[in-house]
Design a protein around this motif. Structure first.
Motif, PDB file in Angstrom:
ATOM      1  N   PRO A 176       0.809  -1.220   0.000  1.00 12.49           N
ATOM      2  CA  PRO A 176       0.000   0.000   0.000  1.00 12.49           C
ATOM      3  C   PRO A 176       0.842   1.270   0.000  1.00 12.49           C
ATOM      4  O   PRO A 176       0.526   2.235  -0.700  1.00 12.49           O
ATOM      5  N   GLN A 177       1.936   1.258   0.783  1.00 13.43           N
ATOM      6  CA  GLN A 177       2.804   2.438   0.852  1.00 13.43           C
ATOM      7  C   GLN A 177       3.457   2.722  -0.511  1.00 13.43           C
ATOM      8  O   GLN A 177       3.584   3.881  -0.921  1.00 13.43           O
ATOM      9  N   GLU A 178       3.837   1.655  -1.207  1.00 16.47           N
ATOM     10  CA  GLU A 178       4.440   1.831  -2.525  1.00 16.47           C
ATOM     11  C   GLU A 178       3.427   2.383  -3.521  1.00 16.47           C
ATOM     12  O   GLU A 178       3.761   3.239  -4.351  1.00 16.47           O
ATOM     13  N   LEU A 179       2.196   1.923  -3.437  1.00 16.39           N
ATOM     14  CA  LEU A 179       1.179   2.390  -4.380  1.00 16.39           C
ATOM     15  C   LEU A 179       0.864   3.867  -4.145  1.00 16.39           C
ATOM     16  O   LEU A 179       0.738   4.650  -5.089  1.00 16.39           O
ATOM     17  N   ILE A 180       0.750   4.263  -2.868  1.00 12.73           N
ATOM     18  CA  ILE A 180       0.512   5.674  -2.553  1.00 12.73           C
ATOM     19  C   ILE A 180       1.698   6.522  -3.015  1.00 12.73           C
ATOM     20  O   ILE A 180       1.520   7.631  -3.534  1.00 12.73           O
ATOM     21  N   ALA A 181       2.918   6.005  -2.845  1.00  9.65           N
ATOM     22  CA  ALA A 181       4.109   6.731  -3.293  1.00  9.65           C
ATOM     23  C   ALA A 181       4.109   6.906  -4.812  1.00  9.65           C
ATOM     24  O   ALA A 181       4.548   7.945  -5.329  1.00  9.65           O
ATOM     25  N   ARG A 182       3.604   5.927  -5.542  1.00 14.03           N
ATOM     26  CA  ARG A 182       3.505   6.065  -6.999  1.00 14.03           C
ATOM     27  C   ARG A 182       2.546   7.194  -7.360  1.00 14.03           C
ATOM     28  O   ARG A 182       2.797   7.953  -8.308  1.00 14.03           O
ATOM     29  N   ALA A 183       1.437   7.281  -6.624  1.00 13.04           N
ATOM     30  CA  ALA A 183       0.497   8.383  -6.869  1.00 13.04           C
ATOM     31  C   ALA A 183       1.151   9.723  -6.585  1.00 13.04           C
ATOM     32  O   ALA A 183       1.022  10.679  -7.364  1.00 13.04           O
ATOM     33  N   GLU A 184       1.872   9.803  -5.489  1.00 14.82           N
ATOM     34  CA  GLU A 184       2.569  11.035  -5.109  1.00 14.82           C
ATOM     35  C   GLU A 184       3.583  11.431  -6.189  1.00 14.82           C
ATOM     36  O   GLU A 184       3.706  12.616  -6.525  1.00 14.82           O
ATOM     37  N   ALA A 185       4.272  10.452  -6.737  1.00 17.76           N
ATOM     38  CA  ALA A 185       5.282  10.737  -7.758  1.00 17.76           C
ATOM     39  C   ALA A 185       4.657  11.284  -9.044  1.00 17.76           C
ATOM     40  O   ALA A 185       5.344  11.948  -9.832  1.00 17.76           O
ATOM     41  N   LEU A 186       3.379  11.043  -9.251  1.00 19.19           N
ATOM     42  CA  LEU A 186       2.697  11.527 -10.452  1.00 19.19           C
ATOM     43  C   LEU A 186       2.215  12.971 -10.335  1.00 19.19           C
ATOM     44  O   LEU A 186       1.845  13.572 -11.345  1.00 19.19           O
ATOM     45  N   VAL A 187       2.207  13.538  -9.135  1.00 20.49           N
ATOM     46  CA  VAL A 187       1.630  14.872  -8.938  1.00 20.49           C
ATOM     47  C   VAL A 187       2.265  15.931  -9.846  1.00 20.49           C
ATOM     48  O   VAL A 187       1.548  16.694 -10.513  1.00 20.49           O
ATOM     49  N   PRO A 188       3.599  16.028  -9.923  1.00 20.34           N
ATOM     50  CA  PRO A 188       4.176  17.043 -10.828  1.00 20.34           C
ATOM     51  C   PRO A 188       3.759  16.837 -12.282  1.00 20.34           C
ATOM     52  O   PRO A 188       3.460  17.804 -12.992  1.00 20.34           O
ATOM     53  N   PHE A 189       3.742  15.591 -12.734  1.00 20.47           N
ATOM     54  CA  PHE A 189       3.313  15.298 -14.104  1.00 20.47           C
ATOM     55  C   PHE A 189       1.862  15.715 -14.323  1.00 20.47           C
ATOM     56  O   PHE A 189       1.521  16.312 -15.349  1.00 20.47           O
ATOM     57  N   LEU A 190       0.996  15.410 -13.359  1.00 19.98           N
ATOM     58  CA  LEU A 190      -0.421  15.764 -13.508  1.00 19.98           C
ATOM     59  C   LEU A 190      -0.612  17.275 -13.561  1.00 19.98           C
ATOM     60  O   LEU A 190      -1.489  17.767 -14.289  1.00 19.98           O
ATOM     61  N   ARG A 191       0.189  18.019 -12.810  1.00 16.34           N
ATOM     62  CA  ARG A 191       0.096  19.483 -12.874  1.00 16.34           C
ATOM     63  C   ARG A 191       0.509  19.997 -14.255  1.00 16.34           C
ATOM     64  O   ARG A 191      -0.084  20.942 -14.771  1.00 16.34           O
ATOM     65  N   GLU A 192       1.498  19.337 -14.824  1.00 14.97           N
ATOM     66  CA  GLU A 192       1.908  19.718 -16.184  1.00 14.97           C
ATOM     67  C   GLU A 192       0.826  19.377 -17.203  1.00 14.97           C
ATOM     68  O   GLU A 192       0.638  20.093 -18.188  1.00 14.97           O
ATOM     69  N   GLN A 193       0.121  18.286 -16.972  1.00 10.56           N
ATOM     70  CA  GLN A 193      -0.873  17.799 -17.929  1.00 10.56           C
ATOM     71  C   GLN A 193      -2.248  18.431 -17.747  1.00 10.56           C
ATOM     72  O   GLN A 193      -3.112  18.271 -18.623  1.00 10.56           O
ATOM     73  N   ALA A 194      -2.470  19.120 -16.637  1.00 11.71           N
ATOM     74  CA  ALA A 194      -3.812  19.627 -16.325  1.00 11.71           C
ATOM     75  C   ALA A 194      -4.365  20.505 -17.439  1.00 11.71           C
ATOM     76  O   ALA A 194      -5.545  20.404 -17.813  1.00 11.71           O
ATOM     77  N   ALA A 195      -3.530  21.383 -18.002  1.00  3.26           N
ATOM     78  CA  ALA A 195      -3.990  22.270 -19.072  1.00  3.26           C
ATOM     79  C   ALA A 195      -4.364  21.481 -20.317  1.00  3.26           C
ATOM     80  O   ALA A 195      -5.349  21.809 -21.004  1.00  3.26           O
ATOM     81  N   SER A 196      -3.622  20.415 -20.613  1.00  2.51           N
ATOM     82  CA  SER A 196      -3.938  19.581 -21.776  1.00  2.51           C
ATOM     83  C   SER A 196      -5.256  18.845 -21.581  1.00  2.51           C
ATOM     84  O   SER A 196      -6.070  18.735 -22.507  1.00  2.51           O
ATOM     85  N   ASN A 197      -5.469  18.326 -20.372  1.00  3.53           N
ATOM     86  CA  ASN A 197      -6.738  17.655 -20.076  1.00  3.53           C
ATOM     87  C   ASN A 197      -7.905  18.628 -20.197  1.00  3.53           C
ATOM     88  O   ASN A 197      -8.961  18.294 -20.749  1.00  3.53           O
ATOM     89  N   LYS A 198      -7.700  19.830 -19.697  1.00  3.33           N
ATOM     90  CA  LYS A 198      -8.753  20.847 -19.764  1.00  3.33           C
ATOM     91  C   LYS A 198      -9.068  21.222 -21.209  1.00  3.33           C
ATOM     92  O   LYS A 198     -10.243  21.309 -21.601  1.00  3.33           O
ATOM     93  N   ALA A 199      -8.036  21.420 -22.008  1.00  4.57           N
ATOM     94  CA  ALA A 199      -8.233  21.805 -23.406  1.00  4.57           C
ATOM     95  C   ALA A 199      -8.895  20.687 -24.213  1.00  4.57           C
ATOM     96  O   ALA A 199      -9.740  20.946 -25.074  1.00  4.57           O
TER      97      ALA A 199
END
Length: 391
Positions: free
Chosen positions: A11-34
């Motif tokens: 479980p800790q590893e899976l949550i850490a994988r989600a945490e590691a995606l946060v910077p990428f998701l912030r970069e992608q947010a504008a693309s998802n919105k568009a």
């Protein structure tokens, strides 16, 4: 290679994988919105991290982790992009729902690829006619979040000729994308990346084994739990579902706090004074953090309680179920109030499109518009039970 062959993370590893995606998701947010959907690149990264498997049955390649882990992942992804957090919550809970269906239904969905995603919605807009071996289903459903990324849908409806109270007549029909059409109606003020478009089905045949009563109140009444008999699948479905559609707002508020702090730290007002020294700004930020901490503590406690109910094999009381759902439904509205206070404290520059604050506020606002995030419904029901009032 299918992920059935891969090592299951902790479980800790899976949550850490989600945490590691946060910077990428912030970069992608504008693309998802568009794009007004979660882009293929974004969904692939979340899939590759194994996150959609968190509460998927293990016999079909899932991790069967606890409701608490599920909640942590929703809020973490919501910190990166509210749309991704929301779509994750909605779609991942459908993998949980699959556990209640006949094994043949699960084989239809995951027999060749256990990473296939299932959408919805459950609104009873479908009309089903009984035929030999199943039903002919037609209808149109709005707000199918993440539908562009899903190969199947749970679609709510009623069977022609059924009688009785509406809750006893509702069914969820599991229908492949090949038998449905997406209609692009998603032009909205927030949560654009969720891609919550319409689904249209015209006279599709649905075999009987892909139809179940909905909502789920007693897991033992559904055929899939004979095989998927882990405690997870005895956890109460409806409280978990409402958490799945509300918790991204909590993560979004956390993300907004982070953006606000970075934006405000060295900002000067029109008098060249540091905005960070303004007591009203300090109060808004402090109160927002307190709201996050209180709501997150409640979320963790309530998800742990759902896990406990599953492990003990209890049937949840109507009183407790309603209370759990009410506390979940309150989340987007509490988050929206805190976010609005931050918006006002951000000043005129907070409304600019090159800052994420206004967009996050709108995302939280739209999450609160989901039908299940209507606190009044649950509050009135709970109040009636507490007062012994019957309709």
């Amino acid at each position: 290679m299918d992920m059935l062959d891969r090592t299951i993370p902790t479980p800790q590893e899976l949550i850490a994988r989600a945490e590691a995606l946060v910077p990428f998701l912030r970069e992608q947010a504008a693309s998802n919105k568009a794009a007004r959907r979660i882009t293929a690149e974004t969904i692939a990264r979340v899939k590759d991290a194994g996150l959609f498997r968190v509460i998927q049955p293990s016999r079909y390649g899932g991790y069967e982790m606890s409701p608490e882990v599920f909640g942590e992942i929703i809020t973490t992804l919501g910190r990166g992009d509210a749309s991704m957090g929301f779509v994750f919550g909605v779609v991942a809970v459908h993998s949980f729902h699959m556990a209640f269906y006949d094994d043949q239904a699960a084989q239809d969905v995951w027999g060749e690829d256990s990473s296939v995603l299932v959408g919805s919605p459950y609104a009873p807009n479908g009309k089903a006619v009984k035929v030999d071996g199943g039903y002919r289903v037609s209808g149109r459903w709005s707000f199918s979040s993440g539908c562009d990324n899903c190969d199947w849908n749970f679609l709510g409806g009623m069977i022609e000729g059924d009688e009785g109270p509406i809750l006893q007549r509702l069914h969820a029909f599991l229908i492949p994308r090949a038998d449905a059409k997406i209609v692009d109606t998603w032009h909205v003020t927030g949560l654009q990346g969720s891609g919550s478009k319409d689904i249209v089905v015209e006279d599709a045949f649905v075999p009987e084994y892909r139809v179940q009563r909905f909502p789920i109140f007693d897991a033992s009444a559904h055929p899939g739990t004979k095989l998927n008999n882990a405690p997870l699948f005895r956890a109460p479905f409806m409280p978990l579902f409402v958490r799945s559609v509300s918790s991204a707002a909590l993560g979004a508020l956390e993300g907004m706090i982070e953006h606000f702090s970075g934006y405000t730290a060295n900002r000067l007002n029109v008098l060249s004074e540091r905005v960070a020294r303004d007591p009203r700004v300090q109060e808004a930020l402090g109160q927002a953090r307190a709201e996050v901490e209180e709501m997150k503590s409640t979320m963790r406690r309530d998800l742990a309680r759902m896990d406990e109910i599953g492990r003990e094999g209890q049937l949840i009381s109507m009183d407790e179920m309603t209370l759990l759902m009410l506390k979940s439904a309150n989340v987007p509205h509490r988050a929206e109030k805190a976010a609005l206070t931050l918006m006002r404290a951000a000043g005129a520059n907070g409304i600019r499109n090159d800052h994420p604050l206004a967009g996050i506020y709108n995302d939280i606002l739209v999450i609160g518009q989901h039908a299940s995030n209507t606190p009044a419904t649950q509050a009135i029901s709970l109040g009636k039970m507490m007062l012994g009032v019957q309709d």
